[in-house]
Design a protein around this motif. Sequence first.
Motif, PDB file in Angstrom:
ATOM      1  N   UNK A  55       0.836  -1.208   0.000  1.00  0.00           N
ATOM      2  CA  UNK A  55       0.000   0.000   0.000  1.00  0.00           C
ATOM      3  C   UNK A  55       0.870   1.256   0.000  1.00  0.00           C
ATOM      4  N   UNK A  56       1.951   1.243   0.782  1.00  0.00           N
ATOM      5  CA  UNK A  56       2.859   2.388   0.790  1.00  0.00           C
ATOM      6  C   UNK A  56       3.520   2.578  -0.570  1.00  0.00           C
ATOM      7  N   UNK A  57       3.866   1.462  -1.204  1.00  0.00           N
ATOM      8  CA  UNK A  57       4.474   1.572  -2.542  1.00  0.00           C
ATOM      9  C   UNK A  57       3.484   2.175  -3.533  1.00  0.00           C
ATOM     10  N   UNK A  58       2.220   1.686  -3.490  1.00  0.00           N
ATOM     11  CA  UNK A  58       1.216   2.241  -4.411  1.00  0.00           C
ATOM     12  C   UNK A  58       0.978   3.724  -4.129  1.00  0.00           C
ATOM     13  N   UNK A  59       0.950   4.081  -2.824  1.00  0.00           N
ATOM     14  CA  UNK A  59       0.766   5.505  -2.509  1.00  0.00           C
ATOM     15  C   UNK A  59       1.920   6.337  -3.041  1.00  0.00           C
ATOM     16  N   UNK A  60       3.141   5.837  -2.893  1.00  0.00           N
ATOM     17  CA  UNK A  60       4.309   6.557  -3.416  1.00  0.00           C
ATOM     18  C   UNK A  60       4.262   6.659  -4.933  1.00  0.00           C
ATOM     19  N   UNK A  61       3.845   5.573  -5.593  1.00  0.00           N
ATOM     20  CA  UNK A  61       3.766   5.590  -7.057  1.00  0.00           C
ATOM     21  C   UNK A  61       2.703   6.578  -7.534  1.00  0.00           C
ATOM     22  N   UNK A  62       1.539   6.562  -6.930  1.00  0.00           N
ATOM     23  CA  UNK A  62       0.482   7.489  -7.341  1.00  0.00           C
ATOM     24  C   UNK A  62       0.865   8.935  -7.053  1.00  0.00           C
ATOM     25  N   UNK A  63       1.531   9.131  -5.890  1.00  0.00           N
ATOM     26  CA  UNK A  63       1.956  10.496  -5.579  1.00  0.00           C
ATOM     27  C   UNK A  63       2.975  10.994  -6.603  1.00  0.00           C
ATOM     28  N   UNK A  64       3.876  10.118  -7.002  1.00  0.00           N
ATOM     29  CA  UNK A  64       4.873  10.498  -8.008  1.00  0.00           C
ATOM     30  C   UNK A  64       4.214  10.808  -9.343  1.00  0.00           C
ATOM     31  N   UNK A  65       3.237   9.959  -9.700  1.00  0.00           N
ATOM     32  CA  UNK A  65       2.542  10.201 -10.973  1.00  0.00           C
ATOM     33  C   UNK A  65       1.774  11.518 -10.955  1.00  0.00           C
ATOM     34  N   UNK A  66       1.083  11.814  -9.860  1.00  0.00           N
ATOM     35  CA  UNK A  66       0.337  13.069  -9.761  1.00  0.00           C
ATOM     36  C   UNK A  66       1.277  14.271  -9.793  1.00  0.00           C
ATOM     37  N   UNK A  67       2.398  14.163  -9.100  1.00  0.00           N
ATOM     38  CA  UNK A  67       3.350  15.275  -9.053  1.00  0.00           C
ATOM     39  C   UNK A  67       3.930  15.548 -10.438  1.00  0.00           C
ATOM     40  N   UNK A  68       4.316  14.467 -11.149  1.00  0.00           N
ATOM     41  CA  UNK A  68       4.887  14.639 -12.491  1.00  0.00           C
ATOM     42  C   UNK A  68       3.849  15.214 -13.464  1.00  0.00           C
ATOM     43  N   UNK A  69       2.601  14.719 -13.339  1.00  0.00           N
ATOM     44  CA  UNK A  69       1.565  15.221 -14.256  1.00  0.00           C
ATOM     45  C   UNK A  69       1.311  16.702 -14.023  1.00  0.00           C
ATOM     46  N   UNK A  70       1.192  17.148 -12.787  1.00  0.00           N
ATOM     47  CA  UNK A  70       0.969  18.560 -12.485  1.00  0.00           C
ATOM     48  C   UNK A  70       2.161  19.411 -12.900  1.00  0.00           C
ATOM     49  N   UNK A  71       3.350  18.894 -12.615  1.00  0.00           N
ATOM     50  CA  UNK A  71       4.537  19.672 -12.970  1.00  0.00           C
ATOM     51  C   UNK A  71       4.663  19.827 -14.484  1.00  0.00           C
ATOM     52  N   UNK A  72       4.344  18.781 -15.217  1.00  0.00           N
ATOM     53  CA  UNK A  72       4.476  18.855 -16.659  1.00  0.00           C
ATOM     54  C   UNK A  72       3.446  19.805 -17.247  1.00  0.00           C
ATOM     55  N   UNK A  73       2.189  19.687 -16.792  1.00  0.00           N
ATOM     56  CA  UNK A  73       1.144  20.543 -17.350  1.00  0.00           C
ATOM     57  C   UNK A  73       1.362  21.988 -16.918  1.00  0.00           C
ATOM     58  N   UNK A  74       1.713  22.190 -15.681  1.00  0.00           N
ATOM     59  CA  UNK A  74       1.853  23.546 -15.173  1.00  0.00           C
ATOM     60  C   UNK A  74       3.044  24.282 -15.754  1.00  0.00           C
ATOM     61  N   UNK A  75       4.155  23.624 -15.947  1.00  0.00           N
ATOM     62  CA  UNK A  75       5.364  24.302 -16.406  1.00  0.00           C
ATOM     63  C   UNK A  75       5.530  24.254 -17.910  1.00  0.00           C
TER      64      UNK A  75
END
Length: 482
Positions: free
Chosen positions: A88-108
Amino acid sequence: MTPRPVSSSLSSSAPASDPARSSQMAGVVQLGGRGVPITPGAGLYTARVAWRHSLRFRLALVYTLVALALISVIGLGVITLLLRQMDAQFDARLNERADTLAEAYVGSRQTLGKASGPAGGYTMLIGQDGQVIAASPSLRDYEKSPFPFENQEQVNIQDTPVRAVTRKVGDFGTLWVGLPTDALVDARVSAGRALALALLVTPVLMLLIGLWVGRRALTGLGRAAALADQIDPTHSVATLPLPAREDEVHRLLTAINRLLVRIDAGQAREKQLLGQIVHELGAPLTVLRASLARATERTADPEVVRAALVADELTFTTQDLMQLARGQLELKLAWHFIPSRTLQGRLDRLVPGTVFEGDWTGSLLCDPDRLTQAIRNLLANGRRAAGPEGRVVITLTETPETITFRVCDTGPGLPAELGDQIFEPFVSGSGSSGLGLSVSRQIALMHGGTLTASTQRASGAEFVLTIPGAALGDDEDEVGEG
Protein backbone atom coordinates in the motif's frame (compact mmCIF):
# COMPACT_ATOMS: atom_id res chain seq x y z
CA MET A 1 26.36 -88.58 65.58
CA THR A 2 23.72 -87.41 68.00
CA PRO A 3 21.98 -84.24 66.85
CA ARG A 4 22.37 -81.40 69.25
CA PRO A 5 20.25 -78.26 69.27
CA VAL A 6 22.15 -75.12 68.47
CA SER A 7 19.50 -72.55 69.18
CA SER A 8 15.78 -72.47 69.47
CA SER A 9 15.27 -68.72 69.17
CA LEU A 10 17.39 -67.63 66.25
CA SER A 11 15.44 -65.93 63.53
CA SER A 12 16.18 -66.14 59.86
CA SER A 13 18.25 -63.25 58.66
CA ALA A 14 19.13 -62.02 55.21
CA PRO A 15 22.76 -61.64 54.17
CA ALA A 16 24.41 -58.54 55.52
CA SER A 17 24.10 -55.58 53.24
CA ASP A 18 27.11 -54.27 51.43
CA PRO A 19 28.35 -51.02 53.08
CA ALA A 20 29.55 -49.70 49.75
CA ARG A 21 26.15 -50.22 48.29
CA SER A 22 24.47 -48.63 51.29
CA SER A 23 26.58 -45.52 50.85
CA GLN A 24 25.30 -45.13 47.32
CA MET A 25 21.67 -44.97 48.32
CA ALA A 26 19.98 -41.75 47.39
CA GLY A 27 17.35 -42.14 50.07
CA VAL A 28 15.45 -44.64 52.21
CA VAL A 29 11.72 -44.82 52.78
CA GLN A 30 10.15 -46.84 55.56
CA LEU A 31 7.71 -49.39 54.17
CA GLY A 32 6.21 -52.00 56.44
CA GLY A 33 8.81 -51.42 59.13
CA ARG A 34 11.75 -51.97 56.78
CA GLY A 35 13.93 -49.48 55.00
CA VAL A 36 13.60 -49.54 51.23
CA PRO A 37 16.48 -47.85 49.41
CA ILE A 38 15.79 -45.61 46.47
CA THR A 39 18.95 -46.12 44.47
CA PRO A 40 19.88 -44.52 41.15
CA GLY A 41 18.90 -47.68 39.30
CA ALA A 42 15.95 -48.90 41.38
CA GLY A 43 12.31 -49.26 40.46
CA LEU A 44 10.55 -47.17 37.85
CA TYR A 45 12.26 -43.90 38.75
CA THR A 46 15.20 -44.42 36.42
CA ALA A 47 13.77 -47.14 34.22
CA ARG A 48 14.61 -46.56 30.58
CA VAL A 49 11.29 -46.01 28.84
CA ALA A 50 11.05 -46.21 25.08
CA TRP A 51 10.66 -42.74 23.60
CA ARG A 52 7.32 -43.57 22.00
CA HIS A 53 5.96 -44.58 25.42
CA SER A 54 7.47 -41.65 27.34
CA LEU A 55 4.97 -39.19 28.79
CA ARG A 56 7.69 -36.54 28.78
CA PHE A 57 8.26 -37.03 25.06
CA ARG A 58 4.55 -37.01 24.24
CA LEU A 59 4.01 -33.78 26.18
CA ALA A 60 7.02 -32.14 24.53
CA LEU A 61 5.80 -33.30 21.11
CA VAL A 62 2.30 -31.94 21.71
CA TYR A 63 3.64 -28.55 22.82
CA THR A 64 5.99 -28.52 19.84
CA LEU A 65 3.17 -29.18 17.39
CA VAL A 66 1.02 -26.54 19.08
CA ALA A 67 3.88 -24.03 18.93
CA LEU A 68 4.51 -24.90 15.28
CA ALA A 69 0.86 -24.33 14.42
CA LEU A 70 0.76 -21.03 16.31
CA ILE A 71 3.97 -19.78 14.73
CA SER A 72 2.71 -20.77 11.28
CA VAL A 73 -0.61 -18.98 11.69
CA ILE A 74 0.73 -15.91 13.49
CA GLY A 75 3.84 -15.67 11.30
CA LEU A 76 1.85 -15.90 8.08
CA GLY A 77 -0.63 -13.35 9.39
CA VAL A 78 2.06 -10.87 10.46
CA ILE A 79 4.06 -11.26 7.26
CA THR A 80 0.94 -10.91 5.13
CA LEU A 81 -0.06 -7.74 6.99
CA LEU A 82 3.41 -6.23 6.69
CA LEU A 83 3.66 -7.03 3.01
CA ARG A 84 0.23 -5.51 2.39
CA GLN A 85 1.23 -2.35 4.22
CA MET A 86 4.46 -2.18 2.22
CA ASP A 87 2.48 -2.72 -0.97
CA ALA A 88 0.00 0.00 0.00
CA GLN A 89 2.86 2.39 0.79
CA PHE A 90 4.47 1.57 -2.54
CA ASP A 91 1.22 2.24 -4.41
CA ALA A 92 0.77 5.50 -2.51
CA ARG A 93 4.31 6.56 -3.42
CA LEU A 94 3.77 5.59 -7.06
CA ASN A 95 0.48 7.49 -7.34
CA GLU A 96 1.96 10.50 -5.58
CA ARG A 97 4.87 10.50 -8.01
CA ALA A 98 2.54 10.20 -10.97
CA ASP A 99 0.34 13.07 -9.76
CA THR A 100 3.35 15.28 -9.05
CA LEU A 101 4.89 14.64 -12.49
CA ALA A 102 1.57 15.22 -14.26
CA GLU A 103 0.97 18.56 -12.48
CA ALA A 104 4.54 19.67 -12.97
CA TYR A 105 4.48 18.85 -16.66
CA VAL A 106 1.14 20.54 -17.35
CA GLY A 107 1.85 23.55 -15.17
CA SER A 108 5.36 24.30 -16.41
CA ARG A 109 4.88 23.20 -20.02
CA GLN A 110 8.37 21.74 -19.81
CA THR A 111 9.62 18.73 -21.65
CA LEU A 112 9.35 15.30 -20.08
CA GLY A 113 13.10 14.87 -19.86
CA LYS A 114 13.42 17.93 -17.63
CA ALA A 115 10.47 17.04 -15.37
CA SER A 116 11.15 13.34 -14.88
CA GLY A 117 11.30 13.58 -11.06
CA PRO A 118 13.57 11.69 -8.69
CA ALA A 119 16.00 9.16 -10.04
CA GLY A 120 15.08 5.50 -10.02
CA GLY A 121 11.71 5.90 -11.74
CA TYR A 122 10.49 5.48 -15.29
CA THR A 123 8.27 7.95 -17.23
CA MET A 124 6.93 8.14 -20.76
CA LEU A 125 4.55 10.53 -22.51
CA ILE A 126 2.20 8.82 -24.95
CA GLY A 127 0.43 10.81 -27.60
CA GLN A 128 -3.13 10.52 -28.80
CA ASP A 129 -2.04 8.18 -31.56
CA GLY A 130 -0.37 5.75 -29.14
CA GLN A 131 3.18 6.79 -30.02
CA VAL A 132 5.76 7.52 -27.33
CA ILE A 133 6.46 11.23 -27.61
CA ALA A 134 9.08 11.47 -24.86
CA ALA A 135 10.65 9.20 -22.23
CA SER A 136 13.01 9.35 -19.31
CA PRO A 137 16.71 8.81 -20.13
CA SER A 138 16.65 5.08 -19.39
CA LEU A 139 13.72 4.62 -21.84
CA ARG A 140 15.00 6.64 -24.84
CA ASP A 141 14.82 3.57 -27.02
CA TYR A 142 11.02 3.63 -26.85
CA GLU A 143 10.66 7.20 -28.26
CA LYS A 144 8.93 7.60 -31.61
CA SER A 145 7.64 4.02 -31.23
CA PRO A 146 4.28 2.54 -30.30
CA PHE A 147 3.69 2.34 -26.58
CA PRO A 148 4.64 -1.31 -25.61
CA PHE A 149 2.93 -1.58 -22.18
CA GLU A 150 -0.73 -0.96 -23.03
CA ASN A 151 -3.04 -1.96 -20.09
CA GLN A 152 -0.14 -3.52 -18.13
CA GLU A 153 0.39 -2.69 -14.48
CA GLN A 154 3.39 -5.00 -14.01
CA VAL A 155 6.17 -4.97 -16.60
CA ASN A 156 9.84 -5.93 -16.82
CA ILE A 157 12.32 -3.30 -17.93
CA GLN A 158 15.90 -4.46 -18.30
CA ASP A 159 15.15 -7.50 -16.07
CA THR A 160 13.75 -5.23 -13.36
CA PRO A 161 10.14 -5.67 -12.23
CA VAL A 162 8.26 -2.39 -12.53
CA ARG A 163 4.78 -1.36 -11.41
CA ALA A 164 3.19 1.46 -13.39
CA VAL A 165 0.22 3.86 -13.43
CA THR A 166 -1.04 6.37 -16.01
CA ARG A 167 -2.32 9.94 -15.83
CA LYS A 168 -4.06 12.13 -18.40
CA VAL A 169 -1.97 15.20 -19.23
CA GLY A 170 -4.37 17.69 -20.78
CA ASP A 171 -4.40 17.62 -24.58
CA PHE A 172 -0.91 16.18 -24.82
CA GLY A 173 -1.91 12.58 -24.16
CA THR A 174 -1.15 10.16 -21.34
CA LEU A 175 1.68 10.16 -18.80
CA TRP A 176 3.03 6.68 -17.91
CA VAL A 177 4.94 6.44 -14.60
CA GLY A 178 6.64 3.32 -13.23
CA LEU A 179 8.68 2.41 -10.15
CA PRO A 180 10.85 -0.69 -9.69
CA THR A 181 9.39 -3.25 -7.26
CA ASP A 182 12.63 -5.10 -6.55
CA ALA A 183 12.49 -3.86 -2.93
CA LEU A 184 9.06 -5.48 -2.50
CA VAL A 185 10.31 -8.71 -4.08
CA ASP A 186 13.32 -8.76 -1.75
CA ALA A 187 11.06 -8.11 1.23
CA ARG A 188 8.80 -11.03 0.27
CA VAL A 189 11.79 -13.34 -0.17
CA SER A 190 13.30 -12.25 3.15
CA ALA A 191 10.00 -12.70 4.95
CA GLY A 192 9.53 -16.17 3.46
CA ARG A 193 13.03 -17.22 4.46
CA ALA A 194 12.54 -15.88 7.98
CA LEU A 195 9.26 -17.78 8.33
CA ALA A 196 10.79 -20.98 6.95
CA LEU A 197 13.75 -20.66 9.32
CA ALA A 198 11.39 -20.12 12.25
CA LEU A 199 9.33 -23.15 11.25
CA LEU A 200 12.49 -25.29 11.07
CA VAL A 201 14.33 -24.08 14.16
CA THR A 202 11.41 -23.52 16.53
CA PRO A 203 10.16 -27.16 16.59
CA VAL A 204 13.66 -28.45 17.37
CA LEU A 205 14.18 -25.90 20.14
CA MET A 206 10.69 -26.45 21.52
CA LEU A 207 11.17 -30.22 21.56
CA LEU A 208 14.51 -29.99 23.37
CA ILE A 209 13.23 -27.41 25.84
CA GLY A 210 10.04 -29.40 26.33
CA LEU A 211 12.03 -32.56 27.11
CA TRP A 212 14.18 -30.68 29.62
CA VAL A 213 11.25 -28.92 31.25
CA GLY A 214 9.21 -32.14 31.24
CA ARG A 215 12.03 -34.01 32.93
CA ARG A 216 12.16 -31.46 35.73
CA ALA A 217 8.38 -31.19 36.00
CA LEU A 218 7.85 -34.96 36.12
CA THR A 219 10.63 -35.68 38.62
CA GLY A 220 8.14 -35.84 41.47
CA LEU A 221 5.93 -38.21 39.50
CA GLY A 222 8.93 -40.44 38.75
CA ARG A 223 9.87 -40.58 42.42
CA ALA A 224 6.29 -41.38 43.33
CA ALA A 225 6.33 -44.23 40.83
CA ALA A 226 9.62 -45.48 42.30
CA LEU A 227 8.20 -45.46 45.83
CA ALA A 228 5.02 -47.20 44.72
CA ASP A 229 7.10 -49.78 42.83
CA GLN A 230 8.96 -50.66 46.05
CA ILE A 231 5.76 -51.60 47.87
CA ASP A 232 5.57 -55.30 48.72
CA PRO A 233 1.90 -56.19 49.23
CA THR A 234 2.89 -59.41 51.02
CA HIS A 235 4.07 -57.33 53.99
CA SER A 236 2.47 -54.62 56.04
CA VAL A 237 2.68 -51.45 54.00
CA ALA A 238 3.22 -47.90 55.20
CA THR A 239 2.03 -44.70 53.58
CA LEU A 240 4.31 -42.85 51.20
CA PRO A 241 5.85 -39.47 52.09
CA LEU A 242 4.00 -36.52 50.57
CA PRO A 243 5.72 -33.62 48.78
CA ALA A 244 5.47 -30.13 50.24
CA ARG A 245 3.80 -28.70 47.14
CA GLU A 246 0.12 -29.61 46.81
CA ASP A 247 0.15 -30.35 43.11
CA GLU A 248 -0.97 -33.28 40.97
CA VAL A 249 1.82 -35.48 42.38
CA HIS A 250 0.61 -34.68 45.89
CA ARG A 251 -2.92 -35.70 44.90
CA LEU A 252 -1.63 -38.92 43.31
CA LEU A 253 0.38 -39.91 46.40
CA THR A 254 -2.55 -39.04 48.65
CA ALA A 255 -4.78 -41.34 46.63
CA ILE A 256 -2.11 -44.09 46.74
CA ASN A 257 -1.83 -43.68 50.51
CA ARG A 258 -5.58 -44.05 50.94
CA LEU A 259 -5.41 -47.20 48.83
CA LEU A 260 -2.49 -48.52 50.89
CA VAL A 261 -4.41 -47.96 54.11
CA ARG A 262 -7.35 -49.94 52.71
CA ILE A 263 -5.04 -52.70 51.47
CA ASP A 264 -3.24 -52.92 54.79
CA ALA A 265 -6.51 -53.08 56.70
CA GLY A 266 -7.85 -55.73 54.34
CA GLN A 267 -4.69 -57.82 54.63
CA ALA A 268 -4.78 -57.57 58.40
CA ARG A 269 -8.38 -58.83 58.45
CA GLU A 270 -7.54 -61.64 56.03
CA LYS A 271 -4.51 -62.75 58.06
CA GLN A 272 -6.49 -62.61 61.28
CA LEU A 273 -9.29 -64.66 59.78
CA LEU A 274 -6.84 -67.12 58.23
CA GLY A 275 -4.98 -67.47 61.52
CA GLN A 276 -8.20 -68.16 63.39
CA ILE A 277 -9.25 -70.80 60.86
CA VAL A 278 -5.86 -72.50 61.00
CA HIS A 279 -5.89 -72.41 64.80
CA GLU A 280 -9.31 -74.01 64.90
CA LEU A 281 -8.21 -76.73 62.48
CA GLY A 282 -4.84 -77.34 64.09
CA ALA A 283 -5.97 -78.82 67.41
CA PRO A 284 -8.36 -81.47 66.05
CA LEU A 285 -5.94 -82.38 63.27
CA THR A 286 -3.16 -82.93 65.79
CA VAL A 287 -5.36 -85.28 67.81
CA LEU A 288 -6.54 -87.07 64.67
CA ARG A 289 -2.99 -87.46 63.38
CA ALA A 290 -1.76 -88.91 66.67
CA SER A 291 -4.68 -91.30 66.86
CA LEU A 292 -4.14 -92.52 63.31
CA ALA A 293 -0.41 -92.91 63.96
CA ARG A 294 -1.13 -95.19 66.95
CA ALA A 295 -3.72 -97.08 64.94
CA THR A 296 -1.21 -97.58 62.13
CA GLU A 297 1.24 -99.12 64.62
CA ARG A 298 -1.40 -101.60 65.85
CA THR A 299 -2.77 -102.61 62.45
CA ALA A 300 -1.67 -102.78 58.86
CA ASP A 301 -5.11 -101.90 57.48
CA PRO A 302 -4.55 -100.00 54.19
CA GLU A 303 -7.49 -97.71 54.92
CA VAL A 304 -5.96 -96.68 58.24
CA VAL A 305 -2.60 -96.05 56.58
CA ARG A 306 -4.30 -94.01 53.88
CA ALA A 307 -6.21 -91.98 56.49
CA ALA A 308 -2.94 -91.31 58.32
CA LEU A 309 -1.40 -90.00 55.10
CA VAL A 310 -4.43 -87.76 54.50
CA ALA A 311 -4.08 -86.43 58.04
CA ASP A 312 -0.43 -85.66 57.36
CA GLU A 313 -1.45 -83.89 54.15
CA LEU A 314 -3.98 -81.76 56.01
CA THR A 315 -1.46 -81.01 58.74
CA PHE A 316 1.08 -79.73 56.26
CA THR A 317 -1.61 -77.72 54.47
CA THR A 318 -2.52 -76.01 57.74
CA GLN A 319 1.17 -75.31 58.34
CA ASP A 320 1.39 -73.69 54.92
CA LEU A 321 -1.66 -71.59 55.70
CA MET A 322 -0.25 -70.62 59.07
CA GLN A 323 3.01 -69.47 57.49
CA LEU A 324 1.06 -67.50 54.91
CA ALA A 325 -0.98 -65.87 57.69
CA ARG A 326 2.04 -65.01 59.82
CA GLY A 327 4.22 -63.82 57.01
CA GLN A 328 7.89 -64.49 56.47
CA LEU A 329 9.10 -61.71 58.78
CA GLU A 330 7.15 -63.02 61.76
CA LEU A 331 8.32 -66.61 61.41
CA LYS A 332 11.33 -67.75 63.44
CA LEU A 333 13.57 -70.69 62.66
CA ALA A 334 14.61 -73.19 65.29
CA TRP A 335 18.08 -74.24 64.17
CA HIS A 336 19.31 -77.78 64.83
CA PHE A 337 22.22 -79.88 63.61
CA ILE A 338 20.72 -83.18 62.37
CA PRO A 339 21.91 -86.17 60.31
CA SER A 340 20.70 -86.24 56.72
CA ARG A 341 19.28 -89.75 57.42
CA THR A 342 16.84 -88.23 59.89
CA LEU A 343 15.48 -85.94 57.20
CA GLN A 344 15.36 -88.87 54.76
CA GLY A 345 13.33 -90.96 57.21
CA ARG A 346 10.81 -88.15 57.65
CA LEU A 347 10.41 -87.63 53.92
CA ASP A 348 10.14 -91.34 53.19
CA ARG A 349 7.29 -91.66 55.68
CA LEU A 350 5.48 -88.51 54.45
CA VAL A 351 5.78 -89.22 50.71
CA PRO A 352 5.98 -93.00 50.23
CA GLY A 353 7.51 -94.27 47.01
CA THR A 354 10.16 -91.54 46.78
CA VAL A 355 13.51 -92.65 45.39
CA PHE A 356 16.47 -91.28 47.36
CA GLU A 357 19.79 -90.85 45.60
CA GLY A 358 23.04 -89.12 46.43
CA ASP A 359 24.95 -89.00 49.70
CA TRP A 360 22.66 -89.04 52.77
CA THR A 361 25.44 -89.80 55.27
CA GLY A 362 26.25 -86.20 56.18
CA SER A 363 24.62 -83.68 58.50
CA LEU A 364 22.49 -80.57 58.09
CA LEU A 365 22.22 -77.28 59.97
CA CYS A 366 18.61 -76.26 59.54
CA ASP A 367 15.19 -75.98 61.06
CA PRO A 368 14.19 -79.66 60.67
CA ASP A 369 10.46 -79.06 60.71
CA ARG A 370 10.57 -76.21 58.19
CA LEU A 371 13.06 -77.90 55.86
CA THR A 372 10.99 -81.10 56.00
CA GLN A 373 7.93 -79.02 55.14
CA ALA A 374 9.68 -77.40 52.17
CA ILE A 375 11.08 -80.60 50.65
CA ARG A 376 7.91 -82.53 51.40
CA ASN A 377 5.95 -79.95 49.41
CA LEU A 378 8.31 -80.45 46.45
CA LEU A 379 7.98 -84.25 46.64
CA ALA A 380 4.20 -84.10 46.99
CA ASN A 381 4.01 -81.75 44.01
CA GLY A 382 6.12 -84.21 41.98
CA ARG A 383 4.00 -87.17 43.09
CA ARG A 384 0.79 -85.42 41.97
CA ALA A 385 2.38 -84.60 38.61
CA ALA A 386 3.89 -88.06 38.02
CA GLY A 387 0.80 -90.01 39.06
CA PRO A 388 0.67 -93.46 40.72
CA GLU A 389 2.81 -95.05 38.03
CA GLY A 390 5.33 -92.22 37.84
CA ARG A 391 8.65 -91.78 39.55
CA VAL A 392 9.87 -89.10 41.96
CA VAL A 393 13.59 -88.89 42.73
CA ILE A 394 15.35 -86.68 45.26
CA THR A 395 19.14 -86.38 45.05
CA LEU A 396 21.25 -84.90 47.85
CA THR A 397 24.59 -83.33 46.94
CA GLU A 398 26.81 -81.82 49.63
CA THR A 399 29.83 -79.54 49.33
CA PRO A 400 31.61 -77.55 52.05
CA GLU A 401 29.67 -74.45 50.95
CA THR A 402 26.24 -75.70 49.91
CA ILE A 403 23.78 -78.55 50.30
CA THR A 404 21.59 -79.15 47.26
CA PHE A 405 18.35 -81.14 47.07
CA ARG A 406 17.33 -81.94 43.50
CA VAL A 407 13.75 -83.22 43.08
CA CYS A 408 12.81 -84.69 39.67
CA ASP A 409 9.63 -86.35 38.51
CA THR A 410 8.38 -88.05 35.36
CA GLY A 411 5.30 -85.86 34.98
CA PRO A 412 4.44 -83.51 32.08
CA GLY A 413 6.67 -80.71 33.35
CA LEU A 414 5.93 -77.17 34.43
CA PRO A 415 3.39 -75.05 32.53
CA ALA A 416 5.43 -72.84 30.21
CA GLU A 417 2.99 -69.94 30.53
CA LEU A 418 3.44 -69.68 34.31
CA GLY A 419 7.23 -69.41 34.47
CA ASP A 420 8.46 -68.11 37.82
CA GLN A 421 4.87 -67.35 38.84
CA ILE A 422 4.66 -70.99 39.94
CA PHE A 423 6.19 -69.84 43.25
CA GLU A 424 3.53 -67.22 43.91
CA PRO A 425 0.79 -68.01 46.47
CA PHE A 426 -2.33 -69.73 45.08
CA VAL A 427 -0.75 -70.26 41.64
CA SER A 428 -0.80 -73.93 40.69
CA GLY A 429 -0.37 -75.96 37.55
CA SER A 430 -1.42 -79.30 39.06
CA GLY A 431 -4.76 -78.57 40.69
CA SER A 432 -3.36 -78.16 44.23
CA SER A 433 -3.88 -75.23 46.59
CA GLY A 434 -0.90 -73.39 45.14
CA LEU A 435 0.66 -72.77 48.54
CA GLY A 436 3.29 -75.50 48.72
CA LEU A 437 5.83 -74.11 46.26
CA SER A 438 5.44 -70.57 47.60
CA VAL A 439 6.06 -71.77 51.16
CA SER A 440 9.00 -73.91 50.04
CA ARG A 441 10.71 -70.93 48.45
CA GLN A 442 10.10 -68.83 51.57
CA ILE A 443 11.67 -71.51 53.75
CA ALA A 444 14.64 -71.79 51.39
CA LEU A 445 15.17 -68.03 51.52
CA MET A 446 14.89 -68.03 55.31
CA HIS A 447 17.69 -70.63 55.43
CA GLY A 448 19.81 -68.31 53.25
CA GLY A 449 19.32 -70.51 50.19
CA THR A 450 17.41 -70.59 46.92
CA LEU A 451 14.73 -72.60 45.16
CA THR A 452 14.46 -72.77 41.38
CA ALA A 453 12.35 -74.79 38.96
CA SER A 454 12.73 -75.96 35.38
CA THR A 455 11.46 -78.60 32.96
CA GLN A 456 13.81 -81.37 31.94
CA ARG A 457 14.47 -82.00 28.28
CA ALA A 458 13.04 -85.53 28.34
CA SER A 459 10.02 -85.00 30.61
CA GLY A 460 9.07 -83.92 34.07
CA ALA A 461 9.84 -81.00 36.33
CA GLU A 462 13.02 -80.38 38.28
CA PHE A 463 13.22 -78.38 41.51
CA VAL A 464 16.58 -77.44 43.01
CA LEU A 465 16.63 -76.33 46.66
CA THR A 466 19.99 -75.11 47.93
CA ILE A 467 20.93 -74.10 51.49
CA PRO A 468 24.32 -73.14 52.95
CA GLY A 469 26.48 -75.98 54.21
CA ALA A 470 26.95 -76.65 57.93
CA ALA A 471 30.00 -74.58 58.90
CA LEU A 472 31.51 -75.99 62.09
CA GLY A 473 34.53 -74.90 64.08
CA ASP A 474 35.05 -71.20 64.72
CA ASP A 475 31.74 -70.27 63.15
CA GLU A 476 29.87 -72.39 65.66
CA ASP A 477 30.44 -69.82 68.41
CA GLU A 478 28.79 -67.17 66.24
CA VAL A 479 25.61 -69.24 65.94
CA GLY A 480 25.27 -69.70 69.69
CA GLU A 481 24.55 -72.53 72.02
CA GLY A 482 21.00 -73.73 72.69
